[in-house]
Design a protein around this motif. Sequence first.
Motif, PDB file in Angstrom:
ATOM      1  N   PHE B  73      52.360  60.157  17.109  1.00 49.21           N
ATOM      2  CA  PHE B  73      51.095  60.568  16.074  1.00 49.21           C
ATOM      3  C   PHE B  73      51.147  60.276  14.728  1.00 49.21           C
ATOM      4  CE2 PHE B  73      48.064  62.650  19.107  1.00 49.21           C
ATOM      5  CZ  PHE B  73      48.833  62.868  20.250  1.00 49.21           C
ATOM      6  N   CYS B  74      49.964  59.845  14.025  1.00 44.85           N
ATOM      7  CA  CYS B  74      49.992  59.845  12.743  1.00 44.85           C
ATOM      8  C   CYS B  74      48.533  60.067  12.154  1.00 44.85           C
ATOM      9  CB  CYS B  74      50.289  58.485  12.237  1.00 44.85           C
ATOM     10  SG  CYS B  74      50.598  58.258  10.473  1.00 44.85           S
ATOM     11  N   PHE B  75      48.436  60.916  11.068  1.00 47.22           N
ATOM     12  CA  PHE B  75      47.360  61.508  10.654  1.00 47.22           C
ATOM     13  C   PHE B  75      46.983  61.060   9.275  1.00 47.22           C
ATOM     14  CE2 PHE B  75      46.575  64.032  14.026  1.00 47.22           C
ATOM     15  CZ  PHE B  75      47.940  64.632  14.442  1.00 47.22           C
ATOM     16  N   LEU B  76      45.832  60.402   9.055  1.00 50.14           N
ATOM     17  CA  LEU B  76      45.273  60.389   7.500  1.00 50.14           C
ATOM     18  C   LEU B  76      44.391  61.485   7.292  1.00 50.14           C
ATOM     19  CD1 LEU B  76      44.696  58.254   5.286  1.00 50.14           C
ATOM     20  CD2 LEU B  76      42.787  57.506   6.752  1.00 50.14           C
ATOM     21  N   ASP B  77      44.810  62.051   6.062  1.00 49.85           N
ATOM     22  CA  ASP B  77      44.100  63.034   5.434  1.00 49.85           C
ATOM     23  C   ASP B  77      43.417  62.636   4.317  1.00 49.85           C
ATOM     24  OD1 ASP B  77      46.895  64.972   6.165  1.00 49.85           O
ATOM     25  OD2 ASP B  77      44.950  65.067   7.474  1.00 49.85           O
ATOM     26  N   ILE B  78      41.985  62.784   3.951  1.00 49.69           N
ATOM     27  CA  ILE B  78      41.304  62.355   2.962  1.00 49.69           C
ATOM     28  C   ILE B  78      41.004  63.761   2.333  1.00 49.69           C
ATOM     29  CG2 ILE B  78      39.506  61.100   1.807  1.00 49.69           C
ATOM     30  CD1 ILE B  78      39.336  59.214   4.256  1.00 49.69           C
ATOM     31  N   ARG B  79      41.652  64.117   1.168  1.00 50.79           N
ATOM     32  CA  ARG B  79      41.461  65.375   0.683  1.00 50.79           C
ATOM     33  C   ARG B  79      39.976  65.857  -0.063  1.00 50.79           C
ATOM     34  NH1 ARG B  79      46.757  66.499  -3.270  1.00 50.79           N
ATOM     35  NH2 ARG B  79      45.517  64.620  -3.996  1.00 50.79           N
ATOM     36  N   SER B  80      39.396  64.847  -0.696  1.00 54.26           N
ATOM     37  CA  SER B  80      37.926  64.875  -1.413  1.00 54.26           C
ATOM     38  C   SER B  80      37.436  63.654  -1.170  1.00 54.26           C
ATOM     39  CB  SER B  80      38.166  65.693  -2.525  1.00 54.26           C
ATOM     40  OG  SER B  80      36.822  65.587  -3.075  1.00 54.26           O
ATOM     41  N   PRO B  81      36.691  63.413  -0.042  1.00 52.29           N
ATOM     42  CA  PRO B  81      36.127  61.934   0.264  1.00 52.29           C
ATOM     43  C   PRO B  81      35.121  61.874  -0.921  1.00 52.29           C
ATOM     44  CG  PRO B  81      36.219  63.115   2.197  1.00 52.29           C
ATOM     45  CD  PRO B  81      36.680  64.168   1.263  1.00 52.29           C
ATOM     46  N   GLY B  82      34.944  60.689  -1.190  1.00 49.73           N
ATOM     47  CA  GLY B  82      33.801  60.223  -2.264  1.00 49.73           C
ATOM     48  C   GLY B  82      33.060  59.339  -1.437  1.00 49.73           C
ATOM     49  N   LEU B  83      32.029  59.066  -1.837  1.00 49.58           N
ATOM     50  CA  LEU B  83      31.099  57.903  -1.159  1.00 49.58           C
ATOM     51  C   LEU B  83      31.513  56.686  -1.071  1.00 49.58           C
ATOM     52  CD1 LEU B  83      27.566  58.524  -2.972  1.00 49.58           C
ATOM     53  CD2 LEU B  83      28.280  59.455  -0.724  1.00 49.58           C
ATOM     54  N   GLY B  84      32.585  56.449  -2.124  1.00 46.51           N
ATOM     55  CA  GLY B  84      33.454  54.850  -2.105  1.00 46.51           C
ATOM     56  C   GLY B  84      34.502  54.967  -1.018  1.00 46.51           C
ATOM     57  N   ASP B  85      34.728  56.069  -0.151  1.00 46.51           N
ATOM     58  CA  ASP B  85      35.658  55.976   0.902  1.00 46.51           C
ATOM     59  C   ASP B  85      35.122  56.011   2.141  1.00 46.51           C
ATOM     60  OD1 ASP B  85      37.299  58.940  -0.989  1.00 46.51           O
ATOM     61  OD2 ASP B  85      37.778  56.834  -1.027  1.00 46.51           O
ATOM     62  N   ALA B  86      33.840  55.584   2.299  1.00 48.20           N
ATOM     63  CA  ALA B  86      33.136  55.342   3.326  1.00 48.20           C
ATOM     64  C   ALA B  86      33.567  53.925   3.826  1.00 48.20           C
ATOM     65  CB  ALA B  86      31.663  55.161   3.238  1.00 48.20           C
TER      66      ALA B  86
END
Lengths: 111, 112
Positions: B73-86
């Motif tokens: 397993f591997c996880f990707l965490d995005i702490r504070s997504p912005g519109l540009g992270d879509a």
Amino acid sequence: AQSVTQPDIHITVSEGASLELRCNYSYGATPYLFWYVQSPGQGLQLLLKYFSGDTLVQGIKGFEAEFKRSQSSFNLRKPSVHWSDAAEYFCAVGNDYKLSFGAGTTVTVRA
Amino acid sequence: DAMVIQNPRYQVTQFGKPVTLSCSQTLNHNVMYWYQQKSSQAPKLLFHYYDKDFNNEADTPDNFQSRRPNTSFCFLDIRSPGLGDAAMYLCATSRESGVPQYFGPGTRLTVT
């Protein structure tokens, strides 16, 4: 630094016609070279790879690619295109843990 | 069949709300990668794990973190997504360096 150039952003080809997608790379040593295909909304599927040896490599779905060191190229070919080949194609060069992708070529197949 | 699995396939999150994307593999590969692919662009490597060793790309924003609790397993965490992270987030694996990377189907992230 390694880099990949795919000169053609978009290619339209008739079903049954041949297809060639161009790829040029820049790399300091003998590269590992790959072609991937991506259908809309999907992940990347490996079509074929070149590590060493025979410079003409065969892949899945009837694709082949030829490594030409003198031209720093790794062009992808298919003799007869099917409608299901419509997709985006990415050439990539890699070593160690890093793959560098080209910008991709979108292939449209017309009936 | 051995494969790379990503869940969910589609994720909608709100601006600033933390989100976690998941990747699992049955290939027993040593190396796992996370890529970000924005519309009509090539995939961009964010980071990779060789076993438990984490390797961050120099230009990956601090907003992106990753965890690999075990081989599968591997996880990707995005702490504070912005519109540009879509974007589409792609997980890939490889047995060792210099061998092909095998990709999962991707998770399409929408930020509202």
